[in-house]
Scaffold this motif. Structure first.
Motif, PDB file in Angstrom:
ATOM      1  N   VAL A   1      -8.013 -40.917 -25.622  1.00 15.80           N
ATOM      2  CA  VAL A   1      -8.759 -41.232 -24.386  1.00 15.80           C
ATOM      3  C   VAL A   1      -8.979 -39.797 -23.631  1.00 15.80           C
ATOM      4  CG1 VAL A   1      -8.522 -42.316 -22.094  1.00 15.80           C
ATOM      5  CG2 VAL A   1      -7.502 -43.453 -24.091  1.00 15.80           C
ATOM      6  N   GLU A   2     -10.409 -39.736 -23.104  1.00 18.32           N
ATOM      7  CA  GLU A   2     -10.411 -38.373 -22.749  1.00 18.32           C
ATOM      8  C   GLU A   2     -11.588 -38.357 -21.545  1.00 18.32           C
ATOM      9  OE1 GLU A   2     -10.615 -33.688 -23.876  1.00 18.32           O
ATOM     10  OE2 GLU A   2     -10.746 -35.102 -25.640  1.00 18.32           O
ATOM     11  N   LEU A   3     -11.574 -37.386 -20.547  1.00 17.26           N
ATOM     12  CA  LEU A   3     -12.459 -37.045 -19.277  1.00 17.26           C
ATOM     13  C   LEU A   3     -13.256 -35.788 -19.886  1.00 17.26           C
ATOM     14  CD1 LEU A   3     -13.853 -38.076 -17.142  1.00 17.26           C
ATOM     15  CD2 LEU A   3     -12.336 -36.906 -15.569  1.00 17.26           C
ATOM     16  N   LEU A   4     -14.513 -35.848 -20.143  1.00 21.27           N
ATOM     17  CA  LEU A   4     -15.248 -34.594 -20.719  1.00 21.27           C
ATOM     18  C   LEU A   4     -16.350 -34.453 -19.716  1.00 21.27           C
ATOM     19  CD1 LEU A   4     -15.436 -35.680 -24.308  1.00 21.27           C
ATOM     20  CD2 LEU A   4     -13.795 -34.237 -23.463  1.00 21.27           C
ATOM     21  N   ASP A   5     -16.697 -33.050 -19.874  1.00 20.28           N
ATOM     22  CA  ASP A   5     -17.653 -32.601 -18.866  1.00 20.28           C
ATOM     23  C   ASP A   5     -18.759 -31.702 -19.877  1.00 20.28           C
ATOM     24  OD1 ASP A   5     -16.755 -29.947 -19.315  1.00 20.28           O
ATOM     25  OD2 ASP A   5     -15.537 -30.121 -17.572  1.00 20.28           O
ATOM     26  N   HIS A   6     -19.731 -31.099 -19.030  1.00 19.05           N
ATOM     27  CA  HIS A   6     -20.969 -30.411 -19.681  1.00 19.05           C
ATOM     28  C   HIS A   6     -20.425 -29.137 -20.289  1.00 19.05           C
ATOM     29  CE1 HIS A   6     -20.142 -28.663 -15.551  1.00 19.05           C
ATOM     30  NE2 HIS A   6     -20.567 -27.707 -16.067  1.00 19.05           N
TER      31      HIS A   6
ATOM     32  N   GLY B   1     -23.426 -44.101 -14.550  1.00 13.70           N
ATOM     33  CA  GLY B   1     -23.085 -45.546 -14.266  1.00 13.70           C
ATOM     34  C   GLY B   1     -23.366 -46.458 -15.318  1.00 13.70           C
ATOM     35  N   SER B   2     -23.545 -45.955 -16.457  1.00  5.53           N
ATOM     36  CA  SER B   2     -23.754 -46.885 -17.780  1.00  5.53           C
ATOM     37  C   SER B   2     -22.836 -46.524 -18.691  1.00  5.53           C
ATOM     38  CB  SER B   2     -25.236 -46.861 -18.120  1.00  5.53           C
ATOM     39  OG  SER B   2     -26.336 -47.313 -17.063  1.00  5.53           O
ATOM     40  N   MET B   3     -22.731 -47.337 -19.952  1.00  3.93           N
ATOM     41  CA  MET B   3     -21.928 -47.096 -20.911  1.00  3.93           C
ATOM     42  C   MET B   3     -22.824 -47.566 -22.393  1.00  3.93           C
ATOM     43  SD  MET B   3     -19.232 -50.137 -20.707  1.00  3.93           S
ATOM     44  CE  MET B   3     -18.690 -49.714 -19.125  1.00  3.93           C
ATOM     45  N   ALA B   4     -22.051 -46.708 -23.537  1.00  2.00           N
ATOM     46  CA  ALA B   4     -22.529 -46.969 -24.680  1.00  2.00           C
ATOM     47  C   ALA B   4     -21.315 -47.501 -25.420  1.00  2.00           C
ATOM     48  CB  ALA B   4     -23.172 -45.809 -25.424  1.00  2.00           C
ATOM     49  N   PHE B   5     -21.634 -48.500 -26.210  1.00  3.61           N
ATOM     50  CA  PHE B   5     -20.552 -48.996 -27.098  1.00  3.61           C
ATOM     51  C   PHE B   5     -21.026 -48.464 -28.827  1.00  3.61           C
ATOM     52  CE2 PHE B   5     -18.036 -51.572 -24.799  1.00  3.61           C
ATOM     53  CZ  PHE B   5     -17.203 -52.417 -25.417  1.00  3.61           C
ATOM     54  N   VAL B   6     -20.260 -47.754 -29.193  1.00  2.00           N
ATOM     55  CA  VAL B   6     -20.533 -47.221 -30.590  1.00  2.00           C
ATOM     56  C   VAL B   6     -19.630 -47.795 -31.789  1.00  2.00           C
ATOM     57  CG1 VAL B   6     -20.824 -45.220 -32.090  1.00  2.00           C
ATOM     58  CG2 VAL B   6     -21.277 -44.778 -29.719  1.00  2.00           C
ATOM     59  N   GLY B   7     -20.307 -48.570 -32.683  1.00  3.89           N
ATOM     60  CA  GLY B   7     -19.473 -49.252 -33.586  1.00  3.89           C
ATOM     61  C   GLY B   7     -18.986 -48.402 -34.659  1.00  3.89           C
ATOM     62  N   PRO B   8     -17.702 -48.917 -35.333  1.00  4.93           N
ATOM     63  CA  PRO B   8     -17.150 -48.267 -36.689  1.00  4.93           C
ATOM     64  C   PRO B   8     -18.195 -47.793 -37.503  1.00  4.93           C
ATOM     65  CG  PRO B   8     -16.087 -50.384 -36.029  1.00  4.93           C
ATOM     66  CD  PRO B   8     -17.473 -50.384 -35.210  1.00  4.93           C
ATOM     67  N   GLY B   9     -18.226 -46.753 -38.279  1.00  2.00           N
ATOM     68  CA  GLY B   9     -18.897 -46.172 -39.481  1.00  2.00           C
ATOM     69  C   GLY B   9     -20.200 -45.703 -38.886  1.00  2.00           C
ATOM     70  N   THR B  10     -20.377 -45.410 -37.510  1.00  2.80           N
ATOM     71  CA  THR B  10     -21.682 -44.902 -36.915  1.00  2.80           C
ATOM     72  C   THR B  10     -21.564 -43.494 -36.652  1.00  2.80           C
ATOM     73  OG1 THR B  10     -21.886 -47.171 -36.050  1.00  2.80           O
ATOM     74  CG2 THR B  10     -23.321 -45.543 -35.177  1.00  2.80           C
ATOM     75  N   TRP B  11     -22.504 -42.582 -37.236  1.00  2.00           N
ATOM     76  CA  TRP B  11     -22.535 -41.078 -36.750  1.00  2.00           C
ATOM     77  C   TRP B  11     -23.024 -41.097 -35.547  1.00  2.00           C
ATOM     78  CZ3 TRP B  11     -20.332 -37.434 -39.791  1.00  2.00           C
ATOM     79  CH2 TRP B  11     -20.026 -37.477 -40.988  1.00  2.00           C
TER      80      TRP B  11
ATOM     81  N   PRO C   1     -26.837 -26.974 -22.187  1.00  2.00           N
ATOM     82  CA  PRO C   1     -26.373 -25.958 -21.328  1.00  2.00           C
ATOM     83  C   PRO C   1     -27.107 -26.139 -19.970  1.00  2.00           C
ATOM     84  CG  PRO C   1     -27.271 -24.809 -23.446  1.00  2.00           C
ATOM     85  CD  PRO C   1     -27.475 -26.396 -23.440  1.00  2.00           C
ATOM     86  N   GLY C   2     -26.309 -25.924 -18.917  1.00  2.86           N
ATOM     87  CA  GLY C   2     -26.962 -25.899 -17.692  1.00  2.86           C
ATOM     88  C   GLY C   2     -27.159 -27.158 -16.997  1.00  2.86           C
ATOM     89  N   ILE C   3     -26.885 -28.278 -17.731  1.00  4.76           N
ATOM     90  CA  ILE C   3     -27.025 -29.613 -17.045  1.00  4.76           C
ATOM     91  C   ILE C   3     -25.571 -30.242 -16.763  1.00  4.76           C
ATOM     92  CG2 ILE C   3     -27.878 -31.994 -17.600  1.00  4.76           C
ATOM     93  CD1 ILE C   3     -30.066 -30.571 -19.235  1.00  4.76           C
ATOM     94  N   GLU C   4     -25.313 -30.430 -15.689  1.00  2.00           N
ATOM     95  CA  GLU C   4     -23.783 -30.803 -15.423  1.00  2.00           C
ATOM     96  C   GLU C   4     -23.727 -32.293 -15.693  1.00  2.00           C
ATOM     97  OE1 GLU C   4     -22.470 -29.970 -11.324  1.00  2.00           O
ATOM     98  OE2 GLU C   4     -22.708 -27.450 -11.738  1.00  2.00           O
ATOM     99  N   ARG C   5     -22.673 -32.774 -16.173  1.00  7.03           N
ATOM    100  CA  ARG C   5     -22.364 -34.075 -16.493  1.00  7.03           C
ATOM    101  C   ARG C   5     -20.656 -34.319 -16.539  1.00  7.03           C
ATOM    102  NH1 ARG C   5     -24.201 -34.204 -22.825  1.00  7.03           N
ATOM    103  NH2 ARG C   5     -22.487 -32.948 -23.592  1.00  7.03           N
ATOM    104  N   LYS C   6     -20.476 -35.404 -16.333  1.00  6.69           N
ATOM    105  CA  LYS C   6     -19.040 -35.735 -16.718  1.00  6.69           C
ATOM    106  C   LYS C   6     -18.983 -37.180 -17.215  1.00  6.69           C
ATOM    107  CE  LYS C   6     -15.829 -34.696 -13.644  1.00  6.69           C
ATOM    108  NZ  LYS C   6     -14.893 -34.315 -12.458  1.00  6.69           N
ATOM    109  N   TYR C   7     -18.314 -37.307 -18.295  1.00  2.44           N
ATOM    110  CA  TYR C   7     -18.112 -38.662 -19.193  1.00  2.44           C
ATOM    111  C   TYR C   7     -16.887 -38.974 -19.537  1.00  2.44           C
ATOM    112  CZ  TYR C   7     -19.070 -35.946 -23.466  1.00  2.44           C
ATOM    113  OH  TYR C   7     -18.766 -34.974 -24.361  1.00  2.44           O
ATOM    114  N   PHE C   8     -16.679 -40.087 -19.846  1.00  3.25           N
ATOM    115  CA  PHE C   8     -15.299 -40.705 -20.271  1.00  3.25           C
ATOM    116  C   PHE C   8     -15.556 -41.324 -21.767  1.00  3.25           C
ATOM    117  CE2 PHE C   8     -12.552 -44.478 -20.548  1.00  3.25           C
ATOM    118  CZ  PHE C   8     -11.198 -43.887 -20.284  1.00  3.25           C
TER     119      PHE C   8
ATOM    120  N   TYR D   1     -18.788 -43.480 -21.343  1.00  2.00           N
ATOM    121  CA  TYR D   1     -19.110 -43.949 -20.127  1.00  2.00           C
ATOM    122  C   TYR D   1     -19.512 -42.576 -19.108  1.00  2.00           C
ATOM    123  CZ  TYR D   1     -18.998 -46.179 -15.355  1.00  2.00           C
ATOM    124  OH  TYR D   1     -19.146 -46.825 -14.320  1.00  2.00           O
ATOM    125  N   ALA D   2     -20.846 -42.830 -18.599  1.00  4.91           N
ATOM    126  CA  ALA D   2     -21.528 -41.670 -17.965  1.00  4.91           C
ATOM    127  C   ALA D   2     -21.102 -41.801 -16.582  1.00  4.91           C
ATOM    128  CB  ALA D   2     -22.932 -41.781 -18.310  1.00  4.91           C
TER     129      ALA D   2
END
Length: 307
Positions: A29-34, A70-80, A87-94, A50-51
């Motif tokens: 589990v981790e909170l990441l940014d740009h 405010g949206s999310m992606a489910f990535v399935g097992p075995g999916t690259w 650079p320069g585009i601020e974002r934070k995602y979980f 989660y964006a």
């Protein structure tokens, strides 16, 4: 991935929780940014992105996709997959990575539990087939993430148990976004289908004709000879909200018209426009208009006096 371990949320160790009486293994589990650069990677687990702030651009298999804030992606097992470094585009995602210890089985005798297991197994099968799914968050999962960060930061008594509950709640509500609502791709397809647009128009006509009666989504489905789930999916895709919410707002607008043109009591107006009680009307009025019905009537009187 490159990580800063001083982030608000960072849990790299294994943690077991329970969902629908089955064990779920939380792996990361981790909170990441740009500032984070993520390598293309694959694993045998499910990963949710989660964006939180700003849009998140990802490459999943051969697709370049954008996850709106405010949206999310489910990535399935075995999916690259990986999040694209911009650079320069601020974002934070979980992100949260997890596994089910075993397939969900119908050990419970209650139909409610069996219905939930059917829905979950159907979602997992769809994820396996499509590799990834995108959805808007309709259940305020971002608030759960904020509480996670607070618990991890303060580490007050019982924080570990609370954190397990928060992980479970986040995963369940994430599932709900995909099970109870159309995915972003499905929503686009629903909007593009002319027959669905015509159906949405017919639903509004039915609503206009019957709003004062005790109608429900099931009544509309019966009238249209379709499932209530399909009716609601089409309605949400075309109008951005649920049938029941739209019906309530529709009734509220007619109630305001009665308050403007008559001196009827709240109880009488509620009955005329289809609310089950005056309390339901009063509560919705305060929520939508930001004032009580009494204050609204006073403002009408004051405006009339000025004229």
């Amino acid at each position: 991935m490159f990580h800063d371990h001083k982030k608000d949320i960072y849990q790299p160790y294994l943690l077991k929780i329970s969902i629908l009486n089955n064990d779920v293994l939380i792996k990361h589990v981790e909170l990441l940014d740009h500032e984070v650069s993520e390598f293309k990677h694959v694993h045998d687990s499910i990963e949710i992105y989660y964006a939180l702030e700003g849009n998140l651009t990802m490459e999943i298999e051969e697709d370049k996709v954008t996850i709106p804030e405010g949206s999310m992606a489910f990535v399935g097992p075995g999916t690259w997959h990986y999040s694209v470094y911009e650079p320069g585009i601020e974002r934070k995602y979980f992100i949260i990575i997890f596994d089910f210890a075993e397939s969900f089985s119908k050990e419970s005798t209650t139909w409610e539990a069996n219905w939930e297991i059917d829905g979950l197994n159907s979602l997992l099968a769809r994820l396996t087939e499509k590799k990834y799914l995108l959805a808007k968050d309709a259940y305020k999962c971002d608030r759960i993430i904020q509480i996670m960060a607070k618990e991890l930061d303060n580490k007050e008594f019982g924080w570990g148990s609370i954190l397990k509950d928060l992980y479970a709640k986040f995963i369940i509500l994430s599932f709900r976004n995909f099970i109870s609502r159309p995915s972003m791709e499905e929503e686009t397809d629903l909007k593009r289908n002319p027959s669905n647009i015509n159906l949405a128009i017919e639903i509004t006509k039915y609503m206009h004709k019957n709003y004062q009666n005790n109608i429900s989504l099931q009544d509309v489905a019966k009238e249209m000879h379709m499932s209530s789930r399909h009716i609601n999916r089409v309605f949400e895709a075309c109008f951005g909200t649920t049938f029941s919410r739209t019906l309530s707002i529709y009734r509220l607008n007619y109630a305001k018209d009665y308050f403007y043109n008559t001196d009827y009591s709240v109880e009488k107006v509620a009955g005329l426009v289809g609310f089950s009680s005056s309390r339901s009307l009063s509560r919705l009025f305060k929520e939508v208009e930001g004032m009580t019905i009494g204050d609204y009537k006073k403002s009408l009187e004051e405006n009339r006096d000025k004229k």
